[in-house]
Motif scaffolding. Sequence first.
Motif, mmCIF file in Angstrom:
data_model
loop_
_atom_site.group_PDB
_atom_site.id
_atom_site.type_symbol
_atom_site.label_atom_id
_atom_site.label_comp_id
_atom_site.label_asym_id
_atom_site.label_seq_id
_atom_site.Cartn_x
_atom_site.Cartn_y
_atom_site.Cartn_z
ATOM 1 N N GLU A 153 37.967 86.223 13.292
ATOM 2 C CA GLU A 153 38.101 84.854 12.787
ATOM 3 C C GLU A 153 39.153 84.107 13.602
ATOM 4 N N PRO A 154 39.096 82.758 13.591
ATOM 5 C CA PRO A 154 40.011 81.962 14.439
ATOM 6 C C PRO A 154 41.404 81.829 13.832
ATOM 7 N N THR A 155 42.176 82.879 13.914
ATOM 8 C CA THR A 155 43.494 82.946 13.287
ATOM 9 C C THR A 155 44.601 82.577 14.275
ATOM 10 N N ALA A 170 25.210 81.743 18.011
ATOM 11 C CA ALA A 170 25.390 80.335 17.635
ATOM 12 C C ALA A 170 25.049 79.428 18.794
ATOM 13 N N GLY A 171 24.731 78.180 18.474
ATOM 14 C CA GLY A 171 24.444 77.182 19.484
ATOM 15 C C GLY A 171 25.685 76.418 19.886
ATOM 16 N N ALA A 172 25.484 75.406 20.707
ATOM 17 C CA ALA A 172 26.591 74.669 21.315
ATOM 18 C C ALA A 172 27.506 74.014 20.289
ATOM 19 N N ALA A 231 32.780 73.776 17.543
ATOM 20 C CA ALA A 231 33.505 73.632 16.272
ATOM 21 C C ALA A 231 34.445 74.814 16.056
ATOM 22 N N THR A 232 34.005 76.004 16.410
ATOM 23 C CA THR A 232 34.858 77.185 16.273
ATOM 24 C C THR A 232 36.003 77.145 17.280
ATOM 25 N N ALA A 267 40.097 68.458 19.617
ATOM 26 C CA ALA A 267 39.063 67.545 19.122
ATOM 27 C C ALA A 267 37.677 68.176 19.164
ATOM 28 N N GLY A 268 37.598 69.453 19.552
ATOM 29 C CA GLY A 268 36.310 70.123 19.609
ATOM 30 C C GLY A 268 35.539 69.853 20.884
ATOM 31 N N PHE A 269 36.260 69.589 21.979
ATOM 32 C CA PHE A 269 35.674 69.362 23.296
ATOM 33 C C PHE A 269 34.604 68.260 23.284
#
Length: 279
Positions: A70-72, A117-119, A124-125, A162-164
């Motif tokens: 997970e993104p910790t 997952a897709g783009a 978002a991750t 900003a999520g690229f």
Amino acid sequence: MHSREDEALAQAAVDALTGQLALAPKPGLPDPRDLGVRAGHRDHDWLRWSAKALAPGLAAMAAAARRTGEPTPRLRMELGAIGRCAEHSLRLAGGGHRGALWTLGLLVAAAALEPGAGALEVTATAKRIAAHPDRRAPRRPSRGSTVSATYGAAGARGEARAGFPHVRRAWDALAAARSAGAPEAEARLDALLTVMSTLQDTELLYTAGPLGLRHVQAGARGILEAGGTATEAGRAALHALDTDLHARAWSPRGSAGLLAGALFLDCLPVRVSSPERAA
């Protein structure tokens, strides 16, 4: 230890970076024409070797993400530590690609966290990973962060947090150009120009200032408004901007790294074939 999936993601990222390098002409950026032709420009083979030197570090980032799950904040710090080791490898290989390492490292880690997952899900991750501070990062400011603070530009960190958005814009532009019938090389060049037309590139701000940045943005928009690089008018405008930027020694390097991110997203999901699966 790296899995086959980690190595496949790393190789996909390296392929995206070398695919970006292969495009020509790229206004103000290194491309295959630089092989012994333009004195003072980075040798194209040198940049290709530097790109390949990123593979172990990118695979380690994917492995760290898969292990963490997970993104910790802990993952963010681990990615930062791996990235600094990868930067050292880059210096030994000749340098270059620091901005691309930041972009591709986060996207590779995000793709490892979201297999299949897709783009949009991957960016978002990546945004969630980048939201955490790297508490072990050196305290001295980088040139990019100094320029960002001076001019109020988002910079590499702002782009990631900003999520690229420019990676997503390039990815959309790539799909739109293909749908309109553009050849693959021209579709990729149009995606690059889409980024250049709006990105507050800190490298350009450092070397050319705000007026120079606006000059480059306007030139990129002009090519797209002329119909893109697949048209005669757009191609002529592309060559004119390329000549202009090389003469001024202005290089929109930030845009090149973000295009590599878009090309990485374009190949997702990365599939790994094995003898067992093929049987």
